[in-house]
Design a protein around this motif. Structure first.
Motif, short mmCIF file in Angstrom:
data_model
loop_
_atom_site.label_atom_id
_atom_site.label_comp_id
_atom_site.label_asym_id
_atom_site.label_seq_id
_atom_site.Cartn_x
_atom_site.Cartn_y
_atom_site.Cartn_z
N ALA A 164 0.82 -1.22 0.00
CA ALA A 164 0.00 0.00 0.00
C ALA A 164 0.85 1.26 0.00
CB ALA A 164 -0.97 -0.02 1.18
N PRO A 165 1.74 1.47 0.98
CA PRO A 165 2.57 2.68 0.93
C PRO A 165 3.64 2.62 -0.15
CG PRO A 165 3.14 1.35 2.84
CD PRO A 165 1.92 0.74 2.25
N ALA A 166 4.29 1.48 -0.33
CA ALA A 166 5.43 1.40 -1.24
C ALA A 166 5.04 1.68 -2.68
CB ALA A 166 6.09 0.02 -1.13
N VAL A 167 3.86 1.23 -3.10
CA VAL A 167 3.44 1.36 -4.49
C VAL A 167 2.53 2.56 -4.72
CG1 VAL A 167 2.18 0.22 -6.37
CG2 VAL A 167 3.71 -1.12 -4.89
N PHE A 168 1.63 2.83 -3.78
CA PHE A 168 0.57 3.80 -4.05
C PHE A 168 0.81 5.18 -3.42
CE2 PHE A 168 -1.31 -0.36 -4.57
CZ PHE A 168 -2.01 -0.22 -5.75
N LEU A 169 1.61 5.26 -2.37
CA LEU A 169 1.82 6.55 -1.73
C LEU A 169 2.52 7.57 -2.63
CD1 LEU A 169 1.41 8.26 0.78
CD2 LEU A 169 3.57 7.38 1.67
N PRO A 170 3.57 7.20 -3.39
CA PRO A 170 4.19 8.21 -4.27
C PRO A 170 3.21 8.82 -5.27
CG PRO A 170 5.64 6.32 -4.01
CD PRO A 170 4.34 5.94 -3.39
N THR A 171 2.33 8.00 -5.84
CA THR A 171 1.33 8.53 -6.76
C THR A 171 0.38 9.48 -6.05
OG1 THR A 171 1.43 6.53 -8.13
CG2 THR A 171 -0.53 7.91 -8.35
N TYR A 172 -0.03 9.12 -4.84
CA TYR A 172 -0.90 9.99 -4.05
C TYR A 172 -0.21 11.32 -3.75
CZ TYR A 172 -3.61 11.53 0.05
OH TYR A 172 -4.37 12.26 0.93
N ALA A 173 1.06 11.25 -3.35
CA ALA A 173 1.77 12.48 -3.00
C ALA A 173 1.90 13.42 -4.18
CB ALA A 173 3.15 12.12 -2.45
N GLN A 174 2.13 12.88 -5.37
CA GLN A 174 2.30 13.73 -6.55
C GLN A 174 0.96 14.22 -7.10
OE1 GLN A 174 5.53 12.56 -9.43
NE2 GLN A 174 5.63 10.72 -8.15
N SER A 175 -0.02 13.31 -7.18
CA SER A 175 -1.28 13.65 -7.84
C SER A 175 -2.24 14.42 -6.94
CB SER A 175 -1.97 12.37 -8.35
OG SER A 175 -1.13 11.69 -9.24
N VAL A 176 -2.28 14.08 -5.66
CA VAL A 176 -3.24 14.69 -4.75
C VAL A 176 -2.61 15.86 -3.99
CG1 VAL A 176 -4.75 14.30 -2.76
CG2 VAL A 176 -4.49 12.52 -4.51
N LEU A 177 -1.38 15.65 -3.47
CA LEU A 177 -0.72 16.71 -2.72
C LEU A 177 0.04 17.69 -3.60
CD1 LEU A 177 0.71 14.62 0.27
CD2 LEU A 177 -1.49 15.80 0.10
N GLY A 178 0.26 17.32 -4.86
CA GLY A 178 0.96 18.22 -5.78
C GLY A 178 2.45 18.30 -5.55
N LEU A 179 3.05 17.28 -4.96
CA LEU A 179 4.49 17.29 -4.71
C LEU A 179 5.27 16.83 -5.94
CD1 LEU A 179 4.56 15.65 -1.14
CD2 LEU A 179 4.47 18.08 -1.72
N GLY A 180 6.54 17.23 -6.00
CA GLY A 180 7.42 16.74 -7.05
C GLY A 180 7.90 15.34 -6.72
N PRO A 181 8.57 14.69 -7.68
CA PRO A 181 9.03 13.31 -7.47
C PRO A 181 9.95 13.16 -6.26
CG PRO A 181 9.17 13.90 -9.79
CD PRO A 181 8.83 15.16 -9.06
N VAL A 182 10.87 14.12 -6.06
CA VAL A 182 11.80 14.02 -4.94
C VAL A 182 11.07 14.13 -3.61
CG1 VAL A 182 13.80 15.06 -3.81
CG2 VAL A 182 13.73 14.86 -6.31
N ALA A 183 10.19 15.12 -3.49
CA ALA A 183 9.43 15.30 -2.25
C ALA A 183 8.50 14.11 -2.00
CB ALA A 183 8.62 16.59 -2.32
N ALA A 184 7.91 13.58 -3.07
CA ALA A 184 7.05 12.42 -2.91
C ALA A 184 7.85 11.22 -2.43
CB ALA A 184 6.37 12.09 -4.24
N GLY A 185 9.06 11.07 -2.93
CA GLY A 185 9.92 9.99 -2.46
C GLY A 185 10.28 10.14 -1.00
#
Length: 512
Positions: A306-327
């Protein structure tokens, strides 16, 4: 003060003396060299699970094969997973050192061949070779950690290995991207050669396993069982990995693979029942402690998706973060997990292995269930805090179970036991990717209609006419996945509560 599951103080120092003979044969410097080799080997295995991901565009641009590139990951994962039980049994039969040497050599050979690959088919085949070596590295490293250290010192080495695994797994995509961008994607595999060669040299030079008394002739290796287990696991995991991706779930390829896999399950049972020393012995599942830990860590593999696969997409698409911040939002659990694991010994010495693990997984279930309660769209610190807490909870859950289950068996069964635990965790991750992917895609279809997976929808977010609707749909999909992960954590809690003994039967003597 209660000692939980550990041996009484009066027995400490004698209870683990024979069980850890291997570790006691080294001086401090020699054992330190072996530990360094184990950490390097663990880093290689962890890095190669993720390092290829950000280099895919360069690899596809050079070799082609876009339609099958996912097998760069699936092939490696399948080879690691299905080979774990085989290597576990071999290490119990022939010793840890020869298995680790062979595994490291196969891994390095696979790395060299990957760097020389001339097309995508060759690269995929060589990634499978790498995975066959990686299975030996993962299982044997964890087993040797228990051999080298007595029970009271195992949390320290296991925490080190957890740190190496977590940091390497998270750093893998960044390292792969840097090498692909500023050097060449082939260096992703070539860098394994000096690091792996150093680990191999340290193992050959400093690892000296004691000669053990032979009370009976060494049993023949169950090669028929090994082949059957490998074929069965490969077919079923292929069906799970590729179903709904390469072909529909109810298509002829899926049905054929699942049907073949079930037939091979029957073959495995038949072969293993007749084998004198089966690759997967029946006692792995007949002993309550081992069976409970296997099932609980299988659930851990499931929920980690759940976090390993889906959290980065959530952070970028919903929170509007860049790839580094999402990581970074994801990576913070690699900070709290090993710290919590290292400190867990102070808890399980008081309340026992089982109750400590239940405390950790129960807390993890609450944290995962809290994720859908975050405000929309929310601030980045909110999921970051939850991930920090989740890492601490899972560190309190995983390490006591691994240390505890390894302490219930002797040297001759430790490799098989450790491999069964890791096999169940890897299988749980495969099941989790399939199950949670289907959940996320189902929620997306219900919210915005049509077909498409989470990654495809997220990539088209900027050009979507109803961007806000799409973001909310992505948030709902990830929330549903986290609720599923909370359910997996609750399942692990119930398994430990109902199946695991309150006090693990820790061995006080392990004759060499």
């Amino acid at each position: 003060m209660s000692q939980g599951d550990t041996e009484p103080a009066s027995q400490r120092g004698t209870g683990t003396r024979a069980a850890d003979t291997a570790g006691r044969t080294h001086d401090t410097r020699g054992r330190g060299a072996v530990v360094a080799a184990l950490m390097l080997s663990m880093a290689l295995a962890a890095l190669d699970s993720t390092i290829v991901s950000t280099a895919v565009p360069q690899i596809v641009g050079d070799l082609g094969g876009f339609s099958v590139f996912s097998w760069l990951f699936s092939g490696y994962l399948l080879a690691v997973t299905v080979s774990l039980p085989v290597y576990g049994k071999l290490s119990d039969t022939f010793g840890r050192k020869p298995v680790l040497i062979v595994g490291a050599a196969v891994f390095l050979l696979g790395s060299l061949l990957c760097a020389l690959a001339w097309n995508m088919a060759a690269l995929i085949a060589f990634r499978v070779v790498q995975g066959l070596g990686g299975g030996a590295l993962q299982g044997t490293v964890q087993t040797l950690a228990a051999d080298l250290y007595p029970l009271e010192e195992r949390p320290r080495i296991q925490a080190r290995l957890s740190t190496v695994w977590a940091v390497s797994a998270v750093a893998g995509p960044a390292v792969g991207g840097l090498l692909a961008a500023y050097a060449d994607w082939r260096w992703i595999f070539l860098v394994n050669l000096p690091v792996g060669s150093l680990a191999l040299w340290l193992i050959v030079r400093h690892l000296h396993e004691p000669q053990r008394a032979k009370t009976a002739p060494r049993a023949r290796v169950d090669w028929a069982g090994a082949l059957a287990v490998f074929a069965c696991g490969g077919v079923l995991l292929t069906a799970l990995v590729q179903g709904g991706v390469a072909w529909p779930w109810w298509s002829a390829p899926s049905l054929a693979l699942f049907g073949t896999g079930l037939a091979l399950v029957a073959v495995v049972v038949l072969v293993e029942r007749r084998a004198a020393e089966p690759i997967i012995p029946g006692w792995v599942w007949r002993r309550r402690t081992i069976a409970a830990v296997n099932l609980a860590l299988g659930a851990l593999g499931l929920l980690m998706v759940a976090p390993a696969v889906f959290l980065p997409t959530y952070a970028q698409s919903v929170l509007g973060l860049g790839p580094v911040a999402a990581g970074f939002v994801l990576s913070v659990w690699t900070l709290s997990w090993p710290v919590s694991a290292a400190l867990s010994q102070h808890v399980y010495r008081r309340i026992g292995f089982r109750d400590t693990a239940m405390l950790g997984i129960g807390t993890a279930a609450l944290i995962l269930a809290a994720f859908p309660l975050l405000p929309y769209p929310g601030e980045a610190w909110q999921p970051t805090l939850l991930m920090l807490l989740l890492g601490a909870a899972l560190g309190l859950f995983q390490l006591p179970l691994i240390v505890g289950v390894q302490s219930t068996v002797g040297w001759a069964e430790r490799g098989t036991t450790t491999a069964s635990v890791l096999f169940c965790r890897q299988t749980g991750q495969t099941l989790g990717a399939t199950l949670f992917g289907a959940i996320a895609n189902g929620v997306l279809a219900a919210r915005i209609g049509g077909a498409g997976d989470l990654d495809t929808v997220a990539r088209g977010l900027d050009s979507a006419a109803a961007a806000e609707t799409t973001r909310r749909a992505i948030a709902d999909a990830v929330h549903a996945v986290y609720l599923g992960a909370a359910g997996a954590a609750a399942l692990a809690f119930l398994v430990l509560l109902l199946l695991a003994p309150r006090r693990f039967p820790v061995r006080t003597e392990d004759p060499a």
